[in-house]
Design a protein around this motif. Structure first.
Motif, short mmCIF file in Angstrom:
data_model
loop_
_atom_site.label_atom_id
_atom_site.label_comp_id
_atom_site.label_asym_id
_atom_site.label_seq_id
_atom_site.Cartn_x
_atom_site.Cartn_y
_atom_site.Cartn_z
N LEU A 84 9.63 0.83 -6.73
CA LEU A 84 8.97 0.81 -5.42
C LEU A 84 8.42 -0.57 -5.09
CD1 LEU A 84 7.12 4.26 -5.51
CD2 LEU A 84 9.03 3.62 -4.03
N VAL A 85 7.80 -1.22 -6.06
CA VAL A 85 7.28 -2.58 -5.82
C VAL A 85 8.43 -3.55 -5.57
CG1 VAL A 85 5.97 -4.48 -6.82
CG2 VAL A 85 5.21 -2.14 -7.18
N HIS A 86 9.48 -3.44 -6.37
CA HIS A 86 10.65 -4.30 -6.20
C HIS A 86 11.25 -4.14 -4.81
CE1 HIS A 86 15.04 -4.98 -6.38
NE2 HIS A 86 14.74 -5.98 -7.20
N ARG A 87 11.39 -2.91 -4.37
CA ARG A 87 11.99 -2.66 -3.06
C ARG A 87 11.08 -3.13 -1.93
NH1 ARG A 87 14.19 3.17 -0.73
NH2 ARG A 87 14.92 2.37 1.28
N ALA A 88 9.76 -2.97 -2.09
CA ALA A 88 8.84 -3.39 -1.04
C ALA A 88 8.91 -4.89 -0.81
CB ALA A 88 7.41 -2.98 -1.42
N VAL A 89 8.95 -5.68 -1.88
CA VAL A 89 9.04 -7.13 -1.73
C VAL A 89 10.40 -7.53 -1.17
CG1 VAL A 89 8.95 -9.33 -2.96
CG2 VAL A 89 7.39 -7.49 -3.60
N ARG A 90 11.44 -6.89 -1.65
CA ARG A 90 12.79 -7.23 -1.16
C ARG A 90 12.91 -6.94 0.33
NH1 ARG A 90 17.28 -3.13 -2.65
NH2 ARG A 90 16.15 -2.14 -0.93
N ASP A 91 12.42 -5.79 0.78
CA ASP A 91 12.50 -5.45 2.20
C ASP A 91 11.62 -6.37 3.05
OD1 ASP A 91 14.20 -3.45 1.46
OD2 ASP A 91 12.73 -1.83 1.63
N ALA A 92 10.50 -6.82 2.50
CA ALA A 92 9.63 -7.73 3.26
C ALA A 92 10.30 -9.07 3.51
CB ALA A 92 8.31 -7.93 2.52
N LEU A 93 11.18 -9.49 2.60
CA LEU A 93 11.87 -10.77 2.75
C LEU A 93 13.21 -10.65 3.46
CD1 LEU A 93 11.14 -12.29 -0.77
CD2 LEU A 93 10.19 -13.02 1.41
N GLU A 94 13.58 -9.45 3.86
CA GLU A 94 14.84 -9.24 4.57
C GLU A 94 14.55 -8.59 5.92
OE1 GLU A 94 17.29 -6.93 2.01
OE2 GLU A 94 17.68 -8.57 0.61
N PRO A 95 14.07 -9.37 6.89
CA PRO A 95 13.72 -8.80 8.20
C PRO A 95 14.96 -8.49 9.02
CG PRO A 95 13.46 -11.17 8.26
CD PRO A 95 13.85 -10.81 6.84
N ASP A 96 14.73 -7.88 10.17
CA ASP A 96 15.82 -7.59 11.09
C ASP A 96 16.41 -8.90 11.62
OD1 ASP A 96 15.31 -4.93 10.70
OD2 ASP A 96 13.97 -4.78 12.44
N GLU A 97 17.59 -8.79 12.19
CA GLU A 97 18.28 -9.98 12.71
C GLU A 97 17.44 -10.64 13.80
OE1 GLU A 97 22.61 -11.22 14.64
OE2 GLU A 97 22.16 -9.14 14.08
N GLY A 98 17.20 -11.92 13.63
CA GLY A 98 16.39 -12.65 14.59
C GLY A 98 14.90 -12.55 14.35
N VAL B 226 0.83 -1.21 0.00
CA VAL B 226 0.00 0.00 0.00
C VAL B 226 0.87 1.26 0.00
CG1 VAL B 226 -1.75 1.27 1.28
CG2 VAL B 226 -1.88 -1.22 1.15
N LEU B 227 1.93 1.25 0.81
CA LEU B 227 2.81 2.42 0.88
C LEU B 227 3.56 2.63 -0.43
CD1 LEU B 227 4.30 2.11 4.48
CD2 LEU B 227 2.56 3.71 3.66
N ALA B 228 3.95 1.54 -1.09
CA ALA B 228 4.64 1.67 -2.37
C ALA B 228 3.74 2.35 -3.40
CB ALA B 228 5.08 0.30 -2.87
N ALA B 229 2.47 1.95 -3.43
CA ALA B 229 1.53 2.60 -4.35
C ALA B 229 1.32 4.06 -3.97
CB ALA B 229 0.20 1.85 -4.34
N GLY B 230 1.21 4.34 -2.68
CA GLY B 230 1.00 5.71 -2.24
C GLY B 230 2.18 6.62 -2.54
N LEU B 231 3.39 6.09 -2.36
CA LEU B 231 4.57 6.90 -2.66
C LEU B 231 4.67 7.23 -4.14
CD1 LEU B 231 7.27 5.23 -0.37
CD2 LEU B 231 6.27 7.50 -0.12
N GLY B 232 4.40 6.24 -4.99
CA GLY B 232 4.46 6.50 -6.42
C GLY B 232 3.41 7.50 -6.86
N LEU B 233 2.18 7.32 -6.38
CA LEU B 233 1.11 8.24 -6.74
C LEU B 233 1.38 9.63 -6.18
CD1 LEU B 233 -1.68 8.79 -7.94
CD2 LEU B 233 -2.68 7.95 -5.80
N GLY B 234 1.87 9.70 -4.94
CA GLY B 234 2.15 11.00 -4.35
C GLY B 234 3.24 11.76 -5.08
N SER B 235 4.27 11.05 -5.53
CA SER B 235 5.36 11.71 -6.26
C SER B 235 4.86 12.31 -7.56
CB SER B 235 6.48 10.71 -6.53
OG SER B 235 6.98 10.17 -5.32
#
Length: 236
Positions: free
Chosen positions: A100-114, A26-35
């Motif tokens: 934005l979509v690429h980064r959103a999925v990548r960040d979702a699969l790379e959580p913090d340590e532990g 949702v945030l990825a879509a909002g950032l793109g539309l807002g820009s």
């Protein structure tokens, strides 16, 4: 009282992580539309003789955001009065939502340590679903405006663009692996893929291609900026 094990805490945090993945879409879509909306509003404010109001500017921003995903727009406000299609997507306009979509999925699969990470399929589905969930009201809002999207183009190629960017994010989070070729491929190809040298060359070629695309996009943006500054009076 005994302390909770890390695995139990991670399992309990699973729903929150899944909700976070949906929110990332949702945030990825909002950032793109807002820009795009900010850019359109700046151009509308700086225009000395604007025939439309702020509502039309917002409708234009929504239409351009859909155009960035490959949707075909229909322009009804033409000189002849006949609707005209707008199907050419500027590369710089399409680069932002894809990234934005690429980064959103990548960040979702790379959580913090532990932390607990969702499966690649879950991250793909949730981020894509969140993105489309935010994009559906935009498509409805753009209907009836001077720039409205063709309904079929919202499914293809717009949906394919979002899914492809999300799949690329999953691939990036996995380390960009180069899998084995299919069984029907020639034996020489199997042998070549098994060699680490070939894999390194493929990765180097991919990085070079990505760098070349970024240089072309940056050069195009620079040319547009210089042209606008050089011809500032005619533009105004």
């Amino acid at each position: 009282m005994t302390e909770r094990s890390p695995s139990l805490s991670a399992e309990q945090g699973g729903p929150a992580v899944l909700a976070s993945a949906l929110l990332r879409g949702v945030l990825a879509a909002g950032l793109g539309l807002g820009s795009i909306a900010v850019l359109v509003m700046v151009l509308w404010i700086s225009s000395p003789a604007s025939d439309s109001g702020p509502g039309e500017a917002v409708h234009t921003a929504a239409g351009l955001w859909l155009l960035a995903h490959g949707a075909e727009l229909i322009r009804t406000d033409t000189l002849t009065g006949a609707p005209a299609p707008v199907g050419v997507v500027p590369l710089l306009l399409a680069a932002m939502p894809v990234w934005l979509v690429h980064r959103a999925v990548r960040d979702a699969l790379e959580p913090d340590e532990g932390g607990w990470a969702p499966s690649p399929g879950a991250a793909f589905a949730l981020v894509t679903g969140g993105y489309l969930l935010a994009g559906a009201p935009v498509a409805l809002y753009a209907r009836g405006a001077s720039l409205s999207a063709e309904p079929l183009s919202l499914l293809f190629p717009s949906l394919l663009v979002v899914a492809g960017a999300a799949a690329a994010g999953v691939w990036t989070a996995a380390g960009r692996p180069v899998g084995p070729p299919p069984s029907w491929a020639p034996v020489r190809l199997h042998e070549a893929m098994a060699r680490s040298r070939f894999v390194r060359r493929v990765e180097a070629a991919g990085r070079s291609a990505a760098a070349g695309v970024m240089v072309l996009l940056g050069g195009g943006a620079l040319v547009v900026a210089v042209a606008l500054v050089w011809h500032a009076d005619p533009v105004q």
